[in-house]
Design an enzyme around this catalytic site. Sequence first.
Site, short mmCIF file in Angstrom:
data_model
loop_
_atom_site.label_atom_id
_atom_site.label_comp_id
_atom_site.label_asym_id
_atom_site.label_seq_id
_atom_site.Cartn_x
_atom_site.Cartn_y
_atom_site.Cartn_z
N ALA A 52 0.84 -1.36 -0.07
CA ALA A 52 0.01 0.10 -0.23
C ALA A 52 0.96 1.36 -0.23
CB ALA A 52 -0.57 0.70 1.61
N ASN A 161 15.24 -0.13 2.27
CA ASN A 161 15.99 0.12 2.34
C ASN A 161 16.99 0.04 4.30
OD1 ASN A 161 17.77 1.30 0.36
ND2 ASN A 161 16.60 2.63 0.58
N ASP A 192 19.93 1.92 -9.27
CA ASP A 192 21.28 2.45 -9.80
C ASP A 192 21.33 2.37 -11.87
OD1 ASP A 192 21.25 3.35 -7.41
OD2 ASP A 192 21.95 1.23 -6.74
N HIS A 219 24.29 -0.12 -2.44
CA HIS A 219 22.78 0.66 -2.53
C HIS A 219 22.89 2.10 -1.97
CE1 HIS A 219 19.82 2.45 -4.96
NE2 HIS A 219 18.74 2.75 -3.67
N1 LIG Z 1 16.40 -0.41 -3.32
C1 LIG Z 1 16.20 0.35 -3.83
O1 LIG Z 1 16.45 1.19 -4.44
C2 LIG Z 1 14.62 2.02 -2.91
C3 LIG Z 1 14.53 1.49 -2.03
N2 LIG Z 1 13.45 2.75 -1.02
C4 LIG Z 1 13.48 2.24 0.51
O2 LIG Z 1 11.67 1.47 -0.38
C5 LIG Z 1 10.67 1.15 1.05
C6 LIG Z 1 9.93 1.70 0.51
O3 LIG Z 1 9.83 3.59 0.41
P1 LIG Z 1 8.32 4.11 -0.23
O4 LIG Z 1 7.29 3.12 -0.56
O5 LIG Z 1 8.32 5.51 -0.70
O6 LIG Z 1 7.38 3.66 1.41
P2 LIG Z 1 5.96 4.20 2.26
O7 LIG Z 1 5.99 4.87 3.02
O8 LIG Z 1 5.81 5.04 0.59
O9 LIG Z 1 5.60 3.26 2.18
C7 LIG Z 1 6.12 1.71 2.53
C8 LIG Z 1 5.01 0.49 3.30
O10 LIG Z 1 5.14 -0.21 4.55
C9 LIG Z 1 4.70 -0.73 4.57
N3 LIG Z 1 5.01 -1.15 6.04
C10 LIG Z 1 5.20 -0.63 7.19
N4 LIG Z 1 5.48 -1.22 8.02
C11 LIG Z 1 5.49 -2.83 8.25
C12 LIG Z 1 5.47 -3.81 8.19
N5 LIG Z 1 6.26 -4.31 9.32
N6 LIG Z 1 5.14 -5.05 7.41
C13 LIG Z 1 4.48 -4.59 5.93
N7 LIG Z 1 4.15 -3.54 5.11
C14 LIG Z 1 5.15 -2.09 6.48
C15 LIG Z 1 3.53 1.15 5.83
O11 LIG Z 1 2.47 0.83 5.86
C16 LIG Z 1 3.74 1.61 3.69
O12 LIG Z 1 2.30 1.90 2.82
C17 LIG Z 1 11.44 2.43 1.86
O13 LIG Z 1 12.64 1.81 2.75
C18 LIG Z 1 12.57 2.70 0.98
O14 LIG Z 1 13.98 4.19 1.27
C19 LIG Z 1 12.76 3.25 -2.06
C20 LIG Z 1 13.65 3.46 -3.40
C21 LIG Z 1 14.60 3.10 -4.05
O1 LIG Z 2 17.37 7.44 -1.75
C1 LIG Z 2 16.51 7.02 -1.24
O2 LIG Z 2 16.38 7.24 0.60
C2 LIG Z 2 15.62 5.81 -2.05
C3 LIG Z 2 17.06 5.19 -2.31
O3 LIG Z 2 16.78 3.86 -2.42
C4 LIG Z 2 17.19 5.42 -4.29
O4 LIG Z 2 15.93 6.10 -4.59
O5 LIG Z 2 17.62 5.60 -4.52
#
Ligand SMILES: NC(=O)C1=CN([C@@H]2O[C@H](COP(=O)(O)OP(=O)(O)OC[C@H]3O[C@@H](n4cnc5c(N)ncnc54)[C@H](O)[C@@H]3O)[C@@H](O)[C@H]2O)C=CC1
Ligand SMILES: O=C([O-])CC(=O)C(=O)O
Length: 355
Positions: A52, A161, A192, A219
């Site tokens: 969500a 992350n 990336d 990352h």
């Molecule tokens: N690997 C990558 O390249 C990237 C990683 N990220 C990471 O992805 C993660 C999510 O980012 P967004 O979607 O923007 O955040 P967001 O806050 O919009 O969504 C996160 C979701 O996780 C849910 N959540 C929280 N605790 C939970 C649990 N115990 N079980 C299930 N769901 C749970 C929340 O309710 C929320 O719906 C962050 O940690 C962010 O840093 C973001 C962009 C790139």
């Molecule tokens: O920058 C952040 O926090 C989210 C992320 O990992 C990305 O966009 O690469």
Amino acid sequence: MQPDANAPLHRLARVAAHLNPQMEEGAPALRPAACRAKGGAPGFKVAILGAAGGIGQPLSMLMKMNPLVSVLHLYDVVNTPGVTADVSHMDTGAVVRGFLGAQQLDAALTGMDLVIIPAGLPRKPGMTRDDLFNKNAGIVRTLCEGVARCCPDAIVNLISNPVNSTVPIAAEVFKKAGTYNPKRLLGVTILDVVRANTFVAEVLGVNPRDVSVPVVGGHAGVTILPLLSQVTPPSSFTQEEIKYLTNRIQNGGTEVVEAKAGAGSATLSMAFAAAKFGDACLRAMRGDAGIVECSYVASEVTELPFFATKVRLGRAGAEEILPLGPLNEFERVGLEAAKKELSESIQKGIAFVNK
Ligand SMILES: NC(=O)C1=CN([C@@H]2O[C@H](COP(=O)(O)OP(=O)(O)OC[C@H]3O[C@@H](n4cnc5c(N)ncnc54)[C@H](O)[C@@H]3O)[C@@H](O)[C@H]2O)C=CC1
Ligand SMILES: O=C([O-])CC(=O)C(=O)O
């Protein structure tokens, strides 16, 4: 007399059972899987944990569009009924089911082939990815304990992350549960690569679809190491271009965090990248040959236990970790800086599970 399977009321009852799994109780014949034209299509069962969220919602949409997905489970601690109802109206093959809250985690995970995890807090301006550790480490541990219990053979794509630490956390959880297979745990670093392809194509004046840039290391910041000497098609860059591109690729996430000014981090480009990576995993699981993507995995390419490089994906996950290839002097210096930071992030993740 057998009930007429084609009677309109019976069909509606089956559809209602599909929408509301509670109806299954006491009515085993009306299970969602029995729905006409539902769940019968060949394909893989995929769960999205954190469905969500900012990434989770567009990723759910993109995975519902993937013809290799037959069943799509959407799990979150909030708002999954709405997201599930919405996505389930798309006229593509995958059956969508929603799961809300910790008590439904096991049902969300049971029988899954691929589990994609974008659950957890995103950054705000001024934060590093490591600043998310205290909140996200526990979330990833809990979710991976669920994977170990309910679908230990699933391939896991871990997005949450700080990836440099959450992947070691997941590995330790699986080791403790006795289910660890390093081939099946893939840290998602493809964003990336997606950014590197885009920024390099801009400089070269070509279509990003025609460019491929390996990005290795990890990352976060300096651990993101684009290998511009290995760009295909072979391309040369000035020193100024190399510095500009390396800096922009390493700080692509921060560029989005600052532009969103407190409203989160990359979600749409991340969902695009995760859908691309998930599709590569599914095609490999189907048996397609020659599928190579960058991912942060258990590795012997360096002295570190985890490192992102190109990996060849197969039915079992990361079946071959490809070598770094020849690096130039600029990249060798970058590699040393990346390894120093990565080593600390890996230790932090391992210590979290074993404390
Ligand atoms: N690997 C990558 O390249 C990237 C990683 N990220 C990471 O992805 C993660 C999510 O980012 P967004 O979607 O923007 O955040 P967001 O806050 O919009 O969504 C996160 C979701 O996780 C849910 N959540 C929280 N605790 C939970 C649990 N115990 N079980 C299930 N769901 C749970 C929340 O309710 C929320 O719906 C962050 O940690 C962010 O840093 C973001 C962009 C790139
Ligand atoms: O920058 C952040 O926090 C989210 C992320 O990992 C990305 O966009 O690469």
